[in-house]
Design a protein around this motif. Structure first.
Motif, mmCIF file in Angstrom:
data_model
loop_
_atom_site.group_PDB
_atom_site.id
_atom_site.type_symbol
_atom_site.label_atom_id
_atom_site.label_comp_id
_atom_site.label_asym_id
_atom_site.label_seq_id
_atom_site.Cartn_x
_atom_site.Cartn_y
_atom_site.Cartn_z
ATOM 1 N N SER A 176 10.359 58.810 48.450
ATOM 2 C CA SER A 176 9.785 57.553 47.989
ATOM 3 C C SER A 176 8.582 57.220 48.857
ATOM 4 C CB SER A 176 10.818 56.429 48.051
ATOM 5 O OG SER A 176 11.245 56.251 49.385
ATOM 6 N N LEU A 177 7.738 56.356 48.336
ATOM 7 C CA LEU A 177 6.543 55.951 49.067
ATOM 8 C C LEU A 177 6.853 54.780 49.990
ATOM 9 C CD1 LEU A 177 3.784 55.889 46.288
ATOM 10 C CD2 LEU A 177 4.429 57.763 47.800
ATOM 11 N N PRO A 178 6.220 54.743 51.150
ATOM 12 C CA PRO A 178 6.294 53.518 51.948
ATOM 13 C C PRO A 178 5.679 52.374 51.139
ATOM 14 C CG PRO A 178 5.264 55.295 53.208
ATOM 15 C CD PRO A 178 5.400 55.769 51.788
ATOM 16 N N LEU A 179 6.152 51.170 51.342
ATOM 17 C CA LEU A 179 5.686 50.025 50.574
ATOM 18 C C LEU A 179 4.164 49.875 50.637
ATOM 19 C CD1 LEU A 179 6.325 47.555 48.840
ATOM 20 C CD2 LEU A 179 6.671 46.266 50.962
ATOM 21 N N ALA A 180 3.559 50.065 51.806
ATOM 22 C CA ALA A 180 2.103 49.905 51.942
ATOM 23 C C ALA A 180 1.342 50.889 51.073
ATOM 24 C CB ALA A 180 1.691 50.067 53.405
ATOM 25 N N LEU A 181 1.838 52.100 50.915
ATOM 26 C CA LEU A 181 1.174 53.093 50.070
ATOM 27 C C LEU A 181 1.460 52.823 48.590
ATOM 28 C CD1 LEU A 181 -0.672 55.540 50.206
ATOM 29 C CD2 LEU A 181 1.360 56.979 50.417
ATOM 30 N N GLU A 182 2.679 52.411 48.276
ATOM 31 C CA GLU A 182 3.027 52.056 46.895
ATOM 32 C C GLU A 182 2.133 50.916 46.401
ATOM 33 O OE1 GLU A 182 6.509 49.664 44.568
ATOM 34 O OE2 GLU A 182 7.153 50.973 46.200
ATOM 35 N N GLU A 183 1.960 49.898 47.223
ATOM 36 C CA GLU A 183 1.137 48.761 46.819
ATOM 37 C C GLU A 183 -0.334 49.167 46.657
ATOM 38 O OE1 GLU A 183 3.703 44.996 48.510
ATOM 39 O OE2 GLU A 183 1.898 45.591 49.596
ATOM 40 N N PHE A 184 -0.807 50.095 47.463
ATOM 41 C CA PHE A 184 -2.180 50.584 47.318
ATOM 42 C C PHE A 184 -2.374 51.195 45.927
ATOM 43 C CE2 PHE A 184 -5.275 54.090 47.814
ATOM 44 C CZ PHE A 184 -6.401 53.326 48.106
ATOM 45 N N TYR A 185 -1.456 52.054 45.525
ATOM 46 C CA TYR A 185 -1.555 52.664 44.192
ATOM 47 C C TYR A 185 -1.396 51.625 43.082
ATOM 48 C CZ TYR A 185 -1.651 57.371 46.100
ATOM 49 O OH TYR A 185 -2.020 58.522 46.767
ATOM 50 N N ARG A 186 -0.520 50.658 43.275
ATOM 51 C CA ARG A 186 -0.345 49.621 42.259
ATOM 52 C C ARG A 186 -1.581 48.740 42.137
ATOM 53 N NH1 ARG A 186 4.452 46.563 43.987
ATOM 54 N NH2 ARG A 186 3.750 45.131 42.379
ATOM 55 N N ALA A 187 -2.298 48.537 43.233
ATOM 56 C CA ALA A 187 -3.475 47.663 43.209
ATOM 57 C C ALA A 187 -4.721 48.384 42.736
ATOM 58 C CB ALA A 187 -3.720 47.073 44.599
ATOM 59 N N VAL A 188 -5.009 49.569 43.292
ATOM 60 C CA VAL A 188 -6.305 50.223 43.021
ATOM 61 C C VAL A 188 -6.193 51.728 42.785
ATOM 62 C CG1 VAL A 188 -7.639 48.452 44.238
ATOM 63 C CG2 VAL A 188 -6.829 50.473 45.490
ATOM 64 N N GLY A 189 -5.033 52.205 42.450
ATOM 65 C CA GLY A 189 -4.815 53.639 42.287
ATOM 66 C C GLY A 189 -5.607 54.304 41.181
ATOM 67 N N ARG A 190 -6.161 53.532 40.256
ATOM 68 C CA ARG A 190 -6.984 54.088 39.167
ATOM 69 C C ARG A 190 -8.473 53.804 39.378
ATOM 70 N NH1 ARG A 190 -3.774 55.174 34.357
ATOM 71 N NH2 ARG A 190 -1.722 54.236 34.564
ATOM 72 N N CYS A 191 -8.825 53.173 40.461
ATOM 73 C CA CYS A 191 -10.211 52.776 40.725
ATOM 74 C C CYS A 191 -10.926 53.917 41.459
ATOM 75 C CB CYS A 191 -10.230 51.494 41.564
ATOM 76 S SG CYS A 191 -11.889 50.897 41.906
ATOM 77 N N GLU A 192 -11.624 54.747 40.690
ATOM 78 C CA GLU A 192 -12.261 55.935 41.261
ATOM 79 C C GLU A 192 -13.234 55.603 42.383
ATOM 80 O OE1 GLU A 192 -13.910 58.774 38.554
ATOM 81 O OE2 GLU A 192 -12.186 58.614 37.209
ATOM 82 N N GLU A 193 -13.947 54.485 42.268
ATOM 83 C CA GLU A 193 -14.925 54.128 43.299
ATOM 84 C C GLU A 193 -14.272 53.947 44.658
ATOM 85 O OE1 GLU A 193 -14.587 52.560 40.376
ATOM 86 O OE2 GLU A 193 -16.521 52.303 39.429
ATOM 87 N N LEU A 194 -13.040 53.463 44.681
ATOM 88 C CA LEU A 194 -12.313 53.299 45.932
ATOM 89 C C LEU A 194 -11.515 54.546 46.296
ATOM 90 C CD1 LEU A 194 -11.036 49.631 45.521
ATOM 91 C CD2 LEU A 194 -12.933 50.431 46.938
ATOM 92 N N MET A 195 -10.918 55.173 45.314
ATOM 93 C CA MET A 195 -10.069 56.341 45.570
ATOM 94 C C MET A 195 -10.871 57.553 46.058
ATOM 95 S SD MET A 195 -6.909 55.441 44.918
ATOM 96 C CE MET A 195 -6.033 56.962 44.643
ATOM 97 N N GLU A 196 -12.173 57.559 45.754
ATOM 98 C CA GLU A 196 -13.009 58.695 46.149
ATOM 99 C C GLU A 196 -14.246 58.232 46.915
ATOM 100 O OE1 GLU A 196 -13.834 60.808 42.519
ATOM 101 O OE2 GLU A 196 -11.708 61.175 42.139
ATOM 102 N N ALA A 197 -14.099 57.178 47.704
ATOM 103 C CA ALA A 197 -15.246 56.565 48.372
ATOM 104 C C ALA A 197 -15.824 57.439 49.484
ATOM 105 C CB ALA A 197 -14.859 55.206 48.938
ATOM 106 N N HIS A 198 -15.031 57.930 50.363
ATOM 107 C CA HIS A 198 -15.502 58.714 51.499
ATOM 108 C C HIS A 198 -14.632 59.960 51.627
ATOM 109 C CE1 HIS A 198 -17.335 59.489 55.383
ATOM 110 N NE2 HIS A 198 -16.137 59.596 55.920
ATOM 111 N N CYS A 199 -13.371 59.742 51.498
ATOM 112 C CA CYS A 199 -12.372 60.797 51.437
ATOM 113 C C CYS A 199 -11.717 60.671 50.066
ATOM 114 C CB CYS A 199 -11.344 60.622 52.545
ATOM 115 S SG CYS A 199 -12.013 60.841 54.207
ATOM 116 N N PHE A 200 -10.813 61.552 49.784
ATOM 117 C CA PHE A 200 -10.186 61.556 48.466
ATOM 118 C C PHE A 200 -8.694 61.256 48.583
ATOM 119 C CE2 PHE A 200 -13.902 64.281 48.203
ATOM 120 C CZ PHE A 200 -14.548 63.726 47.120
ATOM 121 N N PHE A 201 -8.300 60.087 48.060
ATOM 122 C CA PHE A 201 -6.887 59.766 47.977
ATOM 123 C C PHE A 201 -6.299 60.595 46.849
ATOM 124 C CE2 PHE A 201 -8.483 56.000 50.093
ATOM 125 C CZ PHE A 201 -7.489 55.735 51.020
ATOM 126 N N PHE A 202 -5.155 61.199 47.096
ATOM 127 C CA PHE A 202 -4.482 61.978 46.061
ATOM 128 C C PHE A 202 -4.003 61.036 44.962
ATOM 129 C CE2 PHE A 202 -2.805 65.311 49.337
ATOM 130 C CZ PHE A 202 -4.106 65.696 49.609
#
Length: 142
Positions: free
Chosen positions: A46-72
């Motif tokens: 399972s995901l830690p709550l802080a990572l789960e909330e990140f995906y729930r908030a902006v997990g589809r926002c390419e501008e943030l997910m691929e800003a400098h590094c790449f979030f999986f």
């Protein structure tokens, strides 16, 4: 469980993209669960709550997910070397993750792996601190 960083993560859209957050920026809890089920993760991961909330908030926002590094994407999350990996730099020299034994901690410490050597180093930041600092750095004006 109470929300911890969800509103701060949603605020990243306005802060860095000068736009209004919409639900389309992230995953619903059900969509995230489906994505995680499609990932090649060991059973019971399972995901830690802080990572789960990140995906729930902006997990589809390419501008943030691929800003400098790449979030999986959630369905691309993997466990390697005893860590749940969630981020990689654009040159694939480093990967960031959370030790699997800390996944039940709501906001665990992040570790960085040098892909060339496999050596792990502490980032001295929790998931939430690390993500917020990384995105602030990524969007700093030159």
């Amino acid at each position: 469980m109470a929300e911890m960083l969800l509103e701060k993560y949603k605020g990243l859209v306005a802060k860095h993209l000068d736009d209004r957050w919409t639900p389309q920026e992230g995953y619903t809890a059900e969509e995230l669960a489906d994505q995680l089920a499609a990932a090649d993760l060991p059973a019971g991961t399972s995901l830690p709550l802080a990572l789960e909330e990140f995906y729930r908030a902006v997990g589809r926002c390419e501008e943030l997910m691929e800003a400098h590094c790449f979030f999986f994407d959630p369905d691309e999350l993997i466990v390697e070397d005893g860590h749940l990996l969630f981020l990689e730099d654009e040159e694939e020299q480093f990967a960031w993750g959370v030790p699997v034994e800390a996944l039940d901690v709501p906001d665990p410490l992040v570790r960085r792996r040098a892909n060339s050597t496999g050596a792990w180093h502490d980032e001295d930041a929790t998931v939430g601190e690390f993500i917020l600092d990384l995105l602030d750095f990524s969007f700093e004006e030159e």
